[in-house]
Motif scaffolding. Structure first.
Motif, PDB file in Angstrom:
ATOM      1  N   ALA A   1      26.411 -24.823  23.382  1.00 51.20           N
ATOM      2  CA  ALA A   1      26.729 -26.107  22.771  1.00 51.20           C
ATOM      3  C   ALA A   1      26.154 -26.153  21.369  1.00 51.20           C
ATOM      4  CB  ALA A   1      26.187 -27.265  23.608  1.00 51.20           C
ATOM      5  N   ILE A   2      26.743 -27.023  20.557  1.00 58.22           N
ATOM      6  CA  ILE A   2      26.295 -27.147  19.169  1.00 58.22           C
ATOM      7  C   ILE A   2      26.367 -28.617  18.781  1.00 58.22           C
ATOM      8  CG2 ILE A   2      28.620 -26.724  18.256  1.00 58.22           C
ATOM      9  CD1 ILE A   2      27.249 -25.107  15.981  1.00 58.22           C
ATOM     10  N   THR A   3      25.383 -29.072  18.031  1.00 61.88           N
ATOM     11  CA  THR A   3      25.369 -30.458  17.603  1.00 61.88           C
ATOM     12  C   THR A   3      26.393 -30.689  16.494  1.00 61.88           C
ATOM     13  OG1 THR A   3      23.572 -29.945  16.074  1.00 61.88           O
ATOM     14  CG2 THR A   3      22.967 -30.805  18.254  1.00 61.88           C
ATOM     15  N   TRP A   4      26.597 -31.959  16.163  1.00 60.17           N
ATOM     16  CA  TRP A   4      27.657 -32.294  15.222  1.00 60.17           C
ATOM     17  C   TRP A   4      27.493 -31.598  13.883  1.00 60.17           C
ATOM     18  CZ3 TRP A   4      26.998 -34.794  10.517  1.00 60.17           C
ATOM     19  CH2 TRP A   4      25.693 -35.218  10.244  1.00 60.17           C
ATOM     20  N   SER A   5      26.269 -31.431  13.445  1.00 64.68           N
ATOM     21  CA  SER A   5      26.024 -30.824  12.135  1.00 64.68           C
ATOM     22  C   SER A   5      25.964 -29.308  12.191  1.00 64.68           C
ATOM     23  CB  SER A   5      24.712 -31.354  11.568  1.00 64.68           C
ATOM     24  OG  SER A   5      23.635 -30.934  12.386  1.00 64.68           O
ATOM     25  N   GLY A   6      25.853 -28.780  13.406  1.00 67.50           N
ATOM     26  CA  GLY A   6      25.644 -27.348  13.547  1.00 67.50           C
ATOM     27  C   GLY A   6      24.187 -26.945  13.420  1.00 67.50           C
ATOM     28  N   GLU A   7      23.315 -27.928  13.233  1.00 68.02           N
ATOM     29  CA  GLU A   7      21.909 -27.623  13.005  1.00 68.02           C
ATOM     30  C   GLU A   7      21.233 -27.072  14.264  1.00 68.02           C
ATOM     31  OE1 GLU A   7      19.805 -30.851  11.279  1.00 68.02           O
ATOM     32  OE2 GLU A   7      17.823 -29.935  11.524  1.00 68.02           O
ATOM     33  N   ARG A   8      21.665 -27.577  15.413  1.00 68.78           N
ATOM     34  CA  ARG A   8      21.040 -27.137  16.663  1.00 68.78           C
ATOM     35  C   ARG A   8      22.088 -26.499  17.575  1.00 68.78           C
ATOM     36  NH1 ARG A   8      15.887 -29.056  17.536  1.00 68.78           N
ATOM     37  NH2 ARG A   8      15.185 -30.698  16.124  1.00 68.78           N
ATOM     38  N   THR A   9      21.668 -25.435  18.218  1.00 68.69           N
ATOM     39  CA  THR A   9      22.537 -24.764  19.183  1.00 68.69           C
ATOM     40  C   THR A   9      21.780 -24.562  20.487  1.00 68.69           C
ATOM     41  OG1 THR A   9      21.877 -22.594  18.327  1.00 68.69           O
ATOM     42  CG2 THR A   9      23.882 -23.574  17.407  1.00 68.69           C
ATOM     43  N   TYR A  10      22.522 -24.497  21.566  1.00 73.81           N
ATOM     44  CA  TYR A  10      21.948 -24.371  22.901  1.00 73.81           C
ATOM     45  C   TYR A  10      22.777 -23.346  23.670  1.00 73.81           C
ATOM     46  CZ  TYR A  10      19.974 -28.816  21.438  1.00 73.81           C
ATOM     47  OH  TYR A  10      19.328 -29.798  20.729  1.00 73.81           O
ATOM     48  N   TYR A  11      22.089 -22.552  24.488  1.00 71.29           N
ATOM     49  CA  TYR A  11      22.767 -21.495  25.220  1.00 71.29           C
ATOM     50  C   TYR A  11      22.301 -21.464  26.671  1.00 71.29           C
ATOM     51  CZ  TYR A  11      23.931 -19.747  20.578  1.00 71.29           C
ATOM     52  OH  TYR A  11      24.398 -19.628  19.279  1.00 71.29           O
ATOM     53  N   ALA A  12      23.215 -21.042  27.532  1.00 75.48           N
ATOM     54  CA  ALA A  12      22.823 -20.710  28.890  1.00 75.48           C
ATOM     55  C   ALA A  12      21.919 -19.486  28.822  1.00 75.48           C
ATOM     56  CB  ALA A  12      24.061 -20.413  29.736  1.00 75.48           C
ATOM     57  N   ASP A  13      20.952 -19.418  29.708  1.00 71.07           N
ATOM     58  CA  ASP A  13      20.018 -18.296  29.695  1.00 71.07           C
ATOM     59  C   ASP A  13      20.751 -16.959  29.792  1.00 71.07           C
ATOM     60  OD1 ASP A  13      17.386 -19.957  31.611  1.00 71.07           O
ATOM     61  OD2 ASP A  13      17.862 -19.980  29.474  1.00 71.07           O
ATOM     62  N   SER A  14      21.840 -16.945  30.516  1.00 78.07           N
ATOM     63  CA  SER A  14      22.549 -15.692  30.761  1.00 78.07           C
ATOM     64  C   SER A  14      23.224 -15.124  29.511  1.00 78.07           C
ATOM     65  CB  SER A  14      23.604 -15.899  31.848  1.00 78.07           C
ATOM     66  OG  SER A  14      24.540 -16.893  31.456  1.00 78.07           O
ATOM     67  N   VAL A  15      23.406 -15.946  28.488  1.00 77.46           N
ATOM     68  CA  VAL A  15      24.109 -15.456  27.293  1.00 77.46           C
ATOM     69  C   VAL A  15      23.218 -15.439  26.053  1.00 77.46           C
ATOM     70  CG1 VAL A  15      26.255 -16.373  28.237  1.00 77.46           C
ATOM     71  CG2 VAL A  15      25.035 -17.683  26.493  1.00 77.46           C
ATOM     72  N   LYS A  16      22.003 -15.917  26.168  1.00 75.36           N
ATOM     73  CA  LYS A  16      21.097 -15.943  25.011  1.00 75.36           C
ATOM     74  C   LYS A  16      20.919 -14.554  24.437  1.00 75.36           C
ATOM     75  CE  LYS A  16      18.289 -20.012  26.035  1.00 75.36           C
ATOM     76  NZ  LYS A  16      16.973 -20.504  26.502  1.00 75.36           N
ATOM     77  N   GLY A  17      21.008 -14.468  23.123  1.00 74.39           N
ATOM     78  CA  GLY A  17      20.837 -13.199  22.452  1.00 74.39           C
ATOM     79  C   GLY A  17      22.103 -12.377  22.339  1.00 74.39           C
ATOM     80  N   ARG A  18      23.146 -12.780  23.071  1.00 75.22           N
ATOM     81  CA  ARG A  18      24.414 -12.046  23.026  1.00 75.22           C
ATOM     82  C   ARG A  18      25.563 -12.888  22.478  1.00 75.22           C
ATOM     83  NH1 ARG A  18      26.726 -10.777  27.544  1.00 75.22           N
ATOM     84  NH2 ARG A  18      25.714 -12.388  28.797  1.00 75.22           N
ATOM     85  N   PHE A  19      25.528 -14.183  22.724  1.00 72.41           N
ATOM     86  CA  PHE A  19      26.584 -15.082  22.264  1.00 72.41           C
ATOM     87  C   PHE A  19      26.066 -15.934  21.113  1.00 72.41           C
ATOM     88  CE2 PHE A  19      29.284 -15.554  26.400  1.00 72.41           C
ATOM     89  CZ  PHE A  19      29.297 -14.169  26.542  1.00 72.41           C
ATOM     90  N   THR A  20      26.961 -16.271  20.201  1.00 73.92           N
ATOM     91  CA  THR A  20      26.617 -17.144  19.083  1.00 73.92           C
ATOM     92  C   THR A  20      27.687 -18.212  18.917  1.00 73.92           C
ATOM     93  OG1 THR A  20      25.483 -15.345  17.929  1.00 73.92           O
ATOM     94  CG2 THR A  20      26.076 -17.293  16.641  1.00 73.92           C
ATOM     95  N   ILE A  21      27.258 -19.460  18.979  1.00 73.68           N
ATOM     96  CA  ILE A  21      28.177 -20.570  18.756  1.00 73.68           C
ATOM     97  C   ILE A  21      28.009 -21.060  17.323  1.00 73.68           C
ATOM     98  CG2 ILE A  21      26.526 -22.295  19.617  1.00 73.68           C
ATOM     99  CD1 ILE A  21      28.890 -23.868  20.769  1.00 73.68           C
ATOM    100  N   SER A  22      29.108 -21.435  16.706  1.00 76.07           N
ATOM    101  CA  SER A  22      29.055 -21.944  15.338  1.00 76.07           C
ATOM    102  C   SER A  22      30.233 -22.888  15.126  1.00 76.07           C
ATOM    103  CB  SER A  22      29.084 -20.802  14.331  1.00 76.07           C
ATOM    104  OG  SER A  22      30.296 -20.063  14.445  1.00 76.07           O
ATOM    105  N   ARG A  23      30.217 -23.571  14.012  1.00 74.08           N
ATOM    106  CA  ARG A  23      31.311 -24.486  13.713  1.00 74.08           C
ATOM    107  C   ARG A  23      31.509 -24.575  12.207  1.00 74.08           C
ATOM    108  NH1 ARG A  23      29.807 -30.037  16.285  1.00 74.08           N
ATOM    109  NH2 ARG A  23      31.780 -30.697  15.295  1.00 74.08           N
ATOM    110  N   ASP A  24      32.724 -24.904  11.828  1.00 78.52           N
ATOM    111  CA  ASP A  24      33.062 -25.140  10.437  1.00 78.52           C
ATOM    112  C   ASP A  24      33.741 -26.502  10.399  1.00 78.52           C
ATOM    113  OD1 ASP A  24      34.155 -25.290   7.894  1.00 78.52           O
ATOM    114  OD2 ASP A  24      34.642 -23.166   7.818  1.00 78.52           O
ATOM    115  N   ASN A  25      33.003 -27.519  10.057  1.00 81.97           N
ATOM    116  CA  ASN A  25      33.554 -28.877  10.086  1.00 81.97           C
ATOM    117  C   ASN A  25      34.668 -29.066   9.051  1.00 81.97           C
ATOM    118  OD1 ASN A  25      32.018 -29.701  12.242  1.00 81.97           O
ATOM    119  ND2 ASN A  25      30.400 -30.595  10.968  1.00 81.97           N
ATOM    120  N   ALA A  26      34.615 -28.319   7.984  1.00 84.22           N
ATOM    121  CA  ALA A  26      35.676 -28.412   6.984  1.00 84.22           C
ATOM    122  C   ALA A  26      37.012 -27.940   7.555  1.00 84.22           C
ATOM    123  CB  ALA A  26      35.311 -27.598   5.750  1.00 84.22           C
TER     124      ALA A  26
END
Length: 123
Positions: free
Chosen positions: A49-74
């Motif tokens: 998950a990612i907050t509206w600004s992209g400042e904070r991200t959260y991951y399931a333990d099983s994917v930490k270090g392997r998956f990256t969530i990001s967003r481009d609001n523009a």
């Protein structure tokens, strides 16, 4: 708000895949966004998950270090980069949007859902 997930496909174990989630209908720049997945016969589970600004991200333990969530609001788009994929991660991956700035780690925290994109990881 309509969400369209894309980028799924077939990849070998240890490989990488990138997913995208394009929003339409209105801007989602103030929305928390997230990725969930559901394997056959299993419940939908939180991935990232990612907050509206992209400042904070959260991951399931099983994917930490392997998956990256990001967003481009523009671009009104969210992404999920998946590396070192495992066969047990074969599932339909769903993107979701929450009307609040952070939707949390449970499906109930999200108001909008994409149709899902299938990721198949072969061993």
């Amino acid at each position: 708000v309509q969400l369209q997930a894309s980028g799924g496909g077939l990849v070998q174990a240890g490989g990488s895949l990138g997913l995208s989630c394009a929003a339409s209908g209105r801007t989602v720049s103030s929305y928390g966004m997230g990725w969930f997945r559901q394997a056959p016969g299993k419940e939908r589970e939180f991935v990232a998950a990612i907050t509206w600004s992209g400042e904070r991200t959260y991951y399931a333990d099983s994917v930490k270090g392997r998956f990256t969530i990001s967003r481009d609001n523009a671009k009104n788009t969210m992404y999920l980069q998946m590396n070192s994929l495992k066969p047990e991660e074969t599932a339909v991956y769903y993107c979701a949007g929450s009307k609040v700035v952070y939707g949390g780690t449970y499906p109930a925290g999200y108001d909008y859902w994409g149709q899902g994109t299938l990721v198949t990881v072969s061993s």
